[in-house]
Design an enzyme around this catalytic site. Structure first.
Site, PDB file in Angstrom:
ATOM      1  N   ILE A 141       0.844  -1.190   0.000  1.00  0.00           N
ATOM      2  CA  ILE A 141       0.000   0.000   0.000  1.00  0.00           C
ATOM      3  C   ILE A 141       0.883   1.246   0.000  1.00  0.00           C
ATOM      4  O   ILE A 141       1.241   1.745   1.049  1.00  0.00           O
ATOM      5  CB  ILE A 141      -0.914   0.001   1.233  1.00  0.00           C
ATOM      6  CG1 ILE A 141      -1.729  -1.296   1.250  1.00  0.00           C
ATOM      7  CG2 ILE A 141      -1.825   1.206   1.201  1.00  0.00           C
ATOM      8  CD1 ILE A 141      -2.471  -1.477   2.551  1.00  0.00           C
ATOM      9  N   PRO A 142       1.242   1.729  -1.172  1.00  0.00           N
ATOM     10  CA  PRO A 142       2.091   2.923  -1.295  1.00  0.00           C
ATOM     11  C   PRO A 142       1.346   4.169  -0.856  1.00  0.00           C
ATOM     12  O   PRO A 142       0.862   4.933  -1.673  1.00  0.00           O
ATOM     13  CB  PRO A 142       2.430   2.957  -2.781  1.00  0.00           C
ATOM     14  CG  PRO A 142       1.300   2.248  -3.464  1.00  0.00           C
ATOM     15  CD  PRO A 142       0.766   1.247  -2.465  1.00  0.00           C
ATOM     16  N   CYS A 143       1.270   4.375   0.422  1.00  0.00           N
ATOM     17  CA  CYS A 143       0.534   5.525   0.945  1.00  0.00           C
ATOM     18  C   CYS A 143       1.140   6.821   0.423  1.00  0.00           C
ATOM     19  O   CYS A 143       0.487   7.839   0.359  1.00  0.00           O
ATOM     20  CB  CYS A 143       0.570   5.494   2.474  1.00  0.00           C
ATOM     21  SG  CYS A 143       2.185   5.050   3.098  1.00  0.00           S
ATOM     22  N   TYR A 144       2.377   6.772   0.033  1.00  0.00           N
ATOM     23  CA  TYR A 144       3.005   7.998  -0.471  1.00  0.00           C
ATOM     24  C   TYR A 144       2.444   8.380  -1.841  1.00  0.00           C
ATOM     25  O   TYR A 144       2.657   9.466  -2.325  1.00  0.00           O
ATOM     26  CB  TYR A 144       4.522   7.791  -0.554  1.00  0.00           C
ATOM     27  CG  TYR A 144       4.930   6.701  -1.513  1.00  0.00           C
ATOM     28  CD1 TYR A 144       5.109   5.404  -1.037  1.00  0.00           C
ATOM     29  CD2 TYR A 144       5.125   6.969  -2.865  1.00  0.00           C
ATOM     30  CE1 TYR A 144       5.465   4.402  -1.907  1.00  0.00           C
ATOM     31  CE2 TYR A 144       5.493   5.979  -3.731  1.00  0.00           C
ATOM     32  CZ  TYR A 144       5.662   4.689  -3.263  1.00  0.00           C
ATOM     33  OH  TYR A 144       6.011   3.694  -4.123  1.00  0.00           O
TER      34      TYR A 144
END
Length: 107
Positions: free
Chosen positions: A55-58
């Site tokens: 989950i690439p929250c960035y």
DNA sequence: GGGGTGACGCGTC
DNA sequence: CGACGCGCCACCC
């Protein structure tokens, strides 16, 4: 026993679908999750970020395309650096949504 | 069990 | 045009 809440699971599923070199907004994810008003929960879901590897929250930014100050999970520059590393141009922490905003249907 | 807060977004005054 | 509150869901105290 895995899923605590459908909403959270859906948010993770959506964020996980964000392709490389693209970004999505909390509102967009919230809308796909069910309701745009869920935007708060979206932020919370990414906050807990149980799977930062998937989950690439960035890649998630607010509706302005600006990275959140509280993002600093390793330094605000951390997120900007990652975005630029994907080919996304970040200006003063602001991403050109009209250029990098991910479109679920465009996928 | 109840109350308050939060990585947001939109509507209304 | 500017400022303020509301709504939704989940987690923490």
């Amino acid at each position: 026993m895995e899923q605590k809440s459908n909403t959270f699971t859906q948010i993770y599923d959506i964020v996980r679908q964000i392709p490389y070199g693209k970004v999505a907004t909390y509102g967009q994810i919230a809308e796909l999750a069910g309701n745009k008003r869920l935007s708060r929960v979206v932020g919370y879901a990414l906050h807990v970020n149980p799977d930062p590897d998937g989950i690439p929250c960035y890649r998630v930014v607010n509706r302005f395309g600006a990275v959140s100050p509280a993002f600093a999970f390793g330094g605000e520059n951390r997120q900007i650096g990652l975005l630029e590393a994907e080919g996304i141009k970040v200006t003063d922490g602001i991403v050109d949504l009209k250029q990098y905003q991910w479109s679920r249907r465009s996928f």
